[in-house]
Design an enzyme around this catalytic site. Structure first.
Site, mmCIF file in Angstrom:
data_model
loop_
_atom_site.group_PDB
_atom_site.id
_atom_site.type_symbol
_atom_site.label_atom_id
_atom_site.label_comp_id
_atom_site.label_asym_id
_atom_site.label_seq_id
_atom_site.Cartn_x
_atom_site.Cartn_y
_atom_site.Cartn_z
ATOM 1 N N HIS A 50 -14.265 -5.270 -0.576
ATOM 2 C CA HIS A 50 -13.240 -4.219 -0.454
ATOM 3 C C HIS A 50 -11.962 -4.636 -1.194
ATOM 4 O O HIS A 50 -11.310 -3.797 -1.834
ATOM 5 C CB HIS A 50 -12.874 -3.991 1.021
ATOM 6 N N LYS A 62 -22.273 -1.717 -4.667
ATOM 7 C CA LYS A 62 -23.343 -2.141 -3.748
ATOM 8 C C LYS A 62 -24.029 -0.904 -3.177
ATOM 9 O O LYS A 62 -25.240 -0.868 -3.040
ATOM 10 C CB LYS A 62 -22.813 -3.015 -2.616
ATOM 11 N N LEU A 76 -21.851 -9.022 -0.327
ATOM 12 C CA LEU A 76 -20.969 -8.901 0.839
ATOM 13 C C LEU A 76 -21.139 -7.524 1.457
ATOM 14 O O LEU A 76 -21.237 -6.515 0.764
ATOM 15 C CB LEU A 76 -19.517 -9.135 0.440
#
Ligand code: PAF
Length: 282
Positions: A37, A151, A186
């Site tokens: 993020h 992602k 992640l």
């Protein structure tokens, strides 16, 4: 960095930035922020003058047996990470602000084609929830640009199509996956993994890398490659949800004309569903 949780407060803060001629970026999130993020915020800071992040765990995109209730809510930690990264404004609406009349009667934005199959096949209604909430956030903030992680590759394709189809005046940027030291992409959901599962989790990316290497070397026996991937994942304790090779631009099944490919997979470790993708040229 100010945090606001109502629409009038949000609009006032945005109007202030606009009146100063600032270029506005939006980074929509569901919170529990990690380095992936923060990479979005960093890109936003580079590309705009006023960066807005939103945190809203959107019930509309969760299925009945999914992790809406257990999804990690870590507002204080998220606020300090955003502040440190240079975010200017954080919007933290609740469901009453986003869906004042409830979700059942709410207008749904449904993006045909790219929403089906892959994660859309395993999570019915998920992408309708995503496109609806992202459409609302874009209308609320009216940013010049919006940034999303690669992602969630299918999500990015869904949002790009929605923005194009609805002529929304915003430029969408995809930001590459950020990986842990051992290659695991992640994800807020990595926090659900116990130590043994966390140790096994990089197998998802490793088995995909092996398939990618074979394809680059000319192997086109995808069925055999995917069976091997499934076996490798089972050895590491995974249950495969799907693995597919798609055209990276259209997200249609890859064909002889595809020059950029994306290998996408989703798999369960215990009850945790992990996704990953690898983009590569042929
Ligand atoms: O990727 C996410 O975190 C969410 O799907 C998004 C884009 C913030 C919409 O709720």
């Amino acid at each position: 960095m100010n945090t606001v949780d109502t629409l009038p407060q949000l609009r006032a803060a945005i109007a202030g930035a606009r009146s100063e001629g600032k270029r506005i970026a939006l980074v929509p999130t569901m919170g529990n922020l990690h380095a992936g993020h923060i990479a979005l915020i960093n890109q936003a800071v580079e590309r705009a003058d006023f960066v807005v992040a939103s945190i809203f765990v959107n019930p509309l995109q969760f299925g009945p047996n999914e992790d809406l209730d257990s999804y990690p809510r870590t507002l204080a930690a998220d606020q300090s990470k955003l502040l440190e990264a240079g975010c200017n404004l954080l919007f933290t609406p609740d469901a009453q602000v986003m869906y004042p009349q409830g979700m059942a009667q709410h207008t749904i934005v449904s993006v045909p084609g790219v929403s089906t199959g892959l994660c859309g096949g395993s999570r019915p209604g998920h992408f309708d929830g995503v496109s609806t909430v992202v459409c609302k956030l874009l209308n609320m903030v009216q940013p010049d640009i919006a940034l999303f992680g690669e992602k969630d590759y299918q999500q990015l394709a869904v949002i790009r199509k929605m923005v194009a189809d609805l002529n929304m005046p915003v430029q969408v940027f995809g930001v590459p996956i950020v990986r842990d030291h051992d290659g695991l992409a992640l994800s807020s959901r990595n926090g659900y993994l116990n130590p043994q599962q966390r140790a096994n989790a990089p197998a998802l990316q490793q088995s995909m890398q092996a398939v990618k290497a074979q394809i680059i070397n000319g192997n086109r026996d995808y069925a055999a490659l995917f069976e091997q991937l499934d076996r490798d994942l089972q050895t590491a304790g995974f249950r495969l949800d799907y693995v597919e090779l798609r055209d990276a631009l259209s997200l249609q099944p890859a064909d002889v004309q595809s020059t950029q490919l994306v290998l996408l997979a989703a798999a369960y470790l215990g009850s945790t569903r992990l996704i990953d993708n690898l983009i590569f040229d042929l």
